[in-house]
Design a protein around this motif. Structure first.
Motif, short mmCIF file in Angstrom:
data_model
loop_
_atom_site.label_atom_id
_atom_site.label_comp_id
_atom_site.label_asym_id
_atom_site.label_seq_id
_atom_site.Cartn_x
_atom_site.Cartn_y
_atom_site.Cartn_z
N TYR A 157 2.26 3.72 2.91
CA TYR A 157 1.95 5.15 2.75
C TYR A 157 2.95 6.00 3.52
O TYR A 157 3.48 6.98 2.99
N ILE A 158 3.22 5.63 4.76
CA ILE A 158 4.17 6.39 5.59
C ILE A 158 5.56 6.37 4.95
O ILE A 158 6.24 7.39 4.89
N SER B 190 -0.72 -1.92 7.74
CA SER B 190 -1.08 -1.55 6.37
C SER B 190 -0.81 -0.10 6.04
O SER B 190 -0.79 0.28 4.88
N THR B 191 -0.58 0.72 7.05
CA THR B 191 -0.27 2.13 6.79
C THR B 191 1.21 2.35 6.48
O THR B 191 1.58 3.42 6.01
N LEU B 192 2.04 1.35 6.72
CA LEU B 192 3.48 1.51 6.50
C LEU B 192 3.86 1.89 5.06
O LEU B 192 4.73 2.75 4.88
N SER C 165 -2.30 -3.31 1.03
CA SER C 165 -1.65 -4.13 2.06
C SER C 165 -2.67 -4.90 2.88
O SER C 165 -2.45 -6.06 3.21
N LYS C 166 -3.76 -4.26 3.19
CA LYS C 166 -4.77 -4.90 4.03
C LYS C 166 -5.59 -5.92 3.25
O LYS C 166 -5.79 -7.04 3.71
N ALA D 11 -4.47 -3.79 10.15
CA ALA D 11 -4.82 -2.40 9.84
C ALA D 11 -3.67 -1.44 10.15
O ALA D 11 -3.39 -0.52 9.38
N GLY D 12 -3.01 -1.60 11.28
CA GLY D 12 -1.91 -0.71 11.66
C GLY D 12 -0.71 -0.85 10.75
O GLY D 12 -0.12 0.13 10.31
N SER E 124 7.51 9.60 3.49
CA SER E 124 8.82 9.89 4.11
C SER E 124 9.92 9.96 3.06
O SER E 124 10.77 10.86 3.11
N TYR F 297 7.46 0.85 -2.67
CA TYR F 297 6.97 2.16 -2.25
C TYR F 297 8.14 3.10 -1.92
O TYR F 297 8.08 4.29 -2.21
#
Length: 164
Positions: free
Chosen positions: A17-18, A13-15, A2-3, A10-11, A22, A81
């Motif tokens: 994975y989260i 880009s973690t979505l 994503s990044k 950066a923040g 989940s 994802y």
């Protein structure tokens, strides 16, 4: 991905994975409702093929769309994802249960053997994915887990035989 490929912050880009983690949790907690209506072998085939294909297609389409519409491209990747997480969610407990039922050894030994195989495969596959990303791109490297997820569909009959 994503990044570097989609150029998200950066923040944000973690979505992926989260979302993936989940949906794995949600799928694991709710998959028993599906097995009442669909056989485990059919569920494995459907979920792994749909999850793998959707993940692969979403990565590729999301990357292309993000060149002109970054937010829409990122949303498409998030869908990949999400579906991929659901597709893989119930596999680990199902395979562990099938391994303990299929083995002549005590359940703890069968689970230990499965854990050793899993660890060995991780040690082999992770560098292959990393080298692929370095030599080509992250997008190409992400195709490997998608194809592997599709490949799990071929184990469905063995799992069904072990659980029947």
């Amino acid at each position: 991905f994503s990044k570097e490929e989609l150029h998200m912050g950066a923040g944000v880009s973690t979505l992926p994975y989260i979302l993936f983690i989940s949906t794995m949790i949600i799928g694991r907690l709710t998959s028993h409702r599906l097995t009442d209506h669909i056989g485990i072998d059919r569920l494995i085939r459907l979920c792994t093929i749909i999850g793998g294909v959707t993940f692969i297609v979403a990565i590729n389409v999301g990357l292309q769309v993000s060149k002109s519409l970054p937010t829409l491209g990122f949303s498409i990747v998030l869908i990949g994802y999400f579906v991929g997480g659901l597709g893989v969610s119930f596999l680990i407990p199902t395979f562990m249960h099938a391994a303990s039922r299929r083995s002549n050894a005590p359940g703890s030994v069968a689970l230990g053997q499965l854990g050793a195989i899993n660890t060995t495969l991780i040690l082999i596959v992770k560098p292959i994915i990393a080298w692929t990303a370095q030599l080509t791109s992250i997008r190409v490297a992400l195709l490997i887990p998608g194809v592997m997820l599709i490949g799990v569909a071929f184990s469905a009959s063995a799992v069904k035989k072990a659980l029947d």
